[in-house]
Write a protein that holds these residues in place. Structure first.
Motif, PDB file in Angstrom:
ATOM      1  N   THR A  39       0.832  -1.207   0.000  1.00 31.31           N
ATOM      2  CA  THR A  39       0.000   0.000   0.000  1.00 31.31           C
ATOM      3  C   THR A  39       0.864   1.252   0.000  1.00 31.31           C
ATOM      4  OG1 THR A  39      -1.719  -1.190   1.211  1.00 31.31           O
ATOM      5  CG2 THR A  39      -1.811   1.226   1.278  1.00 31.31           C
ATOM      6  N   ASP A  62       1.719  -4.845  -9.094  1.00 33.42           N
ATOM      7  CA  ASP A  62       1.410  -5.165  -7.702  1.00 33.42           C
ATOM      8  C   ASP A  62       1.678  -6.655  -7.508  1.00 33.42           C
ATOM      9  OD1 ASP A  62       0.246  -5.948  -5.353  1.00 33.42           O
ATOM     10  OD2 ASP A  62      -1.642  -4.876  -5.662  1.00 33.42           O
ATOM     11  N   LYS A  71       2.926 -11.158   3.582  1.00 26.63           N
ATOM     12  CA  LYS A  71       2.320 -12.208   2.745  1.00 26.63           C
ATOM     13  C   LYS A  71       3.386 -13.174   2.232  1.00 26.63           C
ATOM     14  CE  LYS A  71      -1.200  -8.970   1.165  1.00 26.63           C
ATOM     15  NZ  LYS A  71      -2.516  -9.335   1.703  1.00 26.63           N
TER      16      LYS A  71
HETATM   17  N1  PMP Z   1      -2.500  -5.695  -3.430  1.00 28.66           N
HETATM   18  C1  PMP Z   1      -2.956  -6.945  -3.348  1.00 28.66           C
HETATM   19  C2  PMP Z   1      -3.168  -7.734  -4.603  1.00 28.66           C
HETATM   20  C3  PMP Z   1      -3.212  -7.493  -2.093  1.00 28.66           C
HETATM   21  O1  PMP Z   1      -3.683  -8.728  -1.996  1.00 28.66           O
HETATM   22  C4  PMP Z   1      -2.977  -6.724  -0.932  1.00 28.66           C
HETATM   23  C5  PMP Z   1      -3.253  -7.255   0.451  1.00 28.66           C
HETATM   24  N2  PMP Z   1      -4.483  -7.915   0.594  1.00 28.66           N
HETATM   25  C6  PMP Z   1      -2.491  -5.417  -1.088  1.00 28.66           C
HETATM   26  C7  PMP Z   1      -2.259  -4.950  -2.355  1.00 28.66           C
HETATM   27  C8  PMP Z   1      -2.215  -4.537   0.079  1.00 28.66           C
HETATM   28  O2  PMP Z   1      -1.163  -5.037   0.830  1.00 28.66           O
HETATM   29  P1  PMP Z   1      -0.795  -4.403   2.247  1.00 28.66           P
HETATM   30  O3  PMP Z   1      -2.093  -4.347   3.003  1.00 28.66           O
HETATM   31  O4  PMP Z   1       0.164  -5.375   2.826  1.00 28.66           O
HETATM   32  O5  PMP Z   1      -0.213  -3.068   1.992  1.00 28.66           O
END
Ligand code: PMP
Length: 406
Positions: A96, A200, A226
């Protein structure tokens, strides 16, 4: 030689061997956040016990140790992505923040009428930052259509790519559908038109290793949590030339070369984008997670993950009224589904009573939910430490719920 033995691997993840609600935990919410191997916990513990100090302030031994560990972690991420230089690896809080940083940094390039191409299957993290920048600059965010199977509509992409397009920001893998997008040809076409590309990689890196140089993208972003590493950190790969051009995202210590009230100048890459004391232990933890993955037989791991998805697909017909959302030809082991007569959140709660963790809701992808005409889905997302037996438990659980509640 590298091996892949799922039973041995499970021993490396202490959190997995516990009971939840009186049943052995079956953790199938890896898409939201994955679990951490002991090696990550140990690396962070050892860092705090033996090395902790602030980084880049070198006057003493602990400062050197911390800096060496921190910059070593950056090198590990560089190698993982096959970036050309550690100057191109910027630490962020996660995907993000990385996307917000890039959107902010590219804003000076945008003007009224310019277009930012995203897709209809993006996570909100790859929509909202662009909308905010569009609002500021007069640019427009345009979504590439998705097919009912959950693949990117290539004809839609081709027709939308035009001489107003400035940026293509697209997910490598959909967090809802599991679709692996054909980003190589997308990047190639975008580049031909002088369009900048951001990928992303949040849902891609837990399943396979990207090569940013081979892909030729301008930016690639992911989150540590993740990828079996700690929360609070992620990485941005950016082509040096573009990072040089972009203004800093935040101001403060570390990111400057020289400060005076008349004029302040910026530090060299990547530090220009790293204001303030960074997440040092978390960087060390992320590097330990990557080292852990590097010791596994990745081909065997990918084959095992495909087998999990295949087994899940086979079992769908054993649950009356169950259907899959997202049947793309290339998928990571992520399965969004619905069951006639059952609300996704009830499926989640009832599975939890059986020790099975999945995620339900809109998965931060409301436009995609609208496309499918559903308020949300139930989603099981698998990791390499999940077993065939766990897939079977999920379906036994779903059969039970379906019998009792419809
Ligand atoms: N992009 C994708 C495809 C995601 O699955 C996620 C997390 N669900 C995010 C962005 C955001 O990641 P984070 O909350 O770790 O910043």
């Amino acid at each position: 030689t590298k091996t892949f033995d799922v039973n041995a691997i499970r021993q490396d993840f202490p959190i997995l061997s516990q009971e939840v609600n009186g049943k052995p935990l079956v953790y199938l919410d890896n898409g939201a956040s994955a679990q951490k191997p002991q090696a990550v916990l140990d690396a962070m513990d050892r860092y705090y016990r033996e090395m902790h100090s602030n980084v880049h302030r070198g006057a003493h031994t602990l400062g050197d140790r911390a800096t060496t560990a921190f910059e070593g972690a950056r090198e590990t991420v560089r190698a993982f992505l096959n970036a050309g230089s550690t100057r191109e690896i910027v630490w962020t809080r996660g995907t993000t923040e990385a996307i917000n940083l890039v959107a902010n940094g590219l804003a000076p390039r945008l003007k009224e009428g310019d277009e930012i191409l995203v897709s209809h299957m993006e996570h909100h993290a790859n929509i909202v930052p662009w909308q905010m920048i569009a609002e500021r600059t007069g640019a427009k965010v345009v979504p590439i259509q998705v097919t009912p199977e959950g693949e990117l509509d290539m004809a839609s992409f081709t027709s939308l790519l035009n001489d107003r397009t400035r940026i293509l920001a697209i997910t490598h893998v959909s967090n809802v559908l599991g679709t692996v997008n054909p980003i190589a040809p997308l990047i190639e076409q975008a580049k031909k038109q002088g369009v900048l590309t951001l990928i992303d990689g949040a849902q891609a890196v837990p399943h396979f290793q990207p090569d940013v140089q081979a892909l030729g993208c301008d930016f690639y972003v992911f989150s540590s949590h993740k990828l079996f590493g700690p929360t609070g950190i992620g990485a941005l790969y950016g082509r040096a030339e573009l990072l040089e051009e972009m203004p800093p995202y935040q101001g403060g210590g570390e990111m400057i070369e020289r400060v005076s009230f008349e004029r302040t100048t910026w530090n060299v890459l990547p530090y220009k984008f790293e204001a303030g004391t960074p997440a040092i232990a978390e960087a060390v933890g992320l590097a330990a997670a990557i080292d852990y993955l590097n010791n596994l037989d990745r081909a065997a791991m990918e084959a095992a993950e495909s087998a999990l998805l295949q087994r899940a697909n086979e079992l769908v017909e054993t649950v009356p009224g169950m259907s899959i959302i997202g049947t793309a030809r290339r998928k990571v082991p992520v399965m969004s589904f619905k069951i006639e007569g059952l609300h996704p959140s009830d499926i989640g709660t009832l599975l939890d009573q059986q020790g099975i963790a999945i995620r339900t809701g809109h998965h931060c992808a409301m436009p995609l939910m609208d496309f499918y005409g559903v308020p949300g889905t139930a989603r099981a997302s698998f990791a390499f430490y999940n077993t065939q037996q766990e897939v079977e438990k999920l379906f036994t659980g779903l059969q039970k719920i379906q019998r009792l509640f419809t």
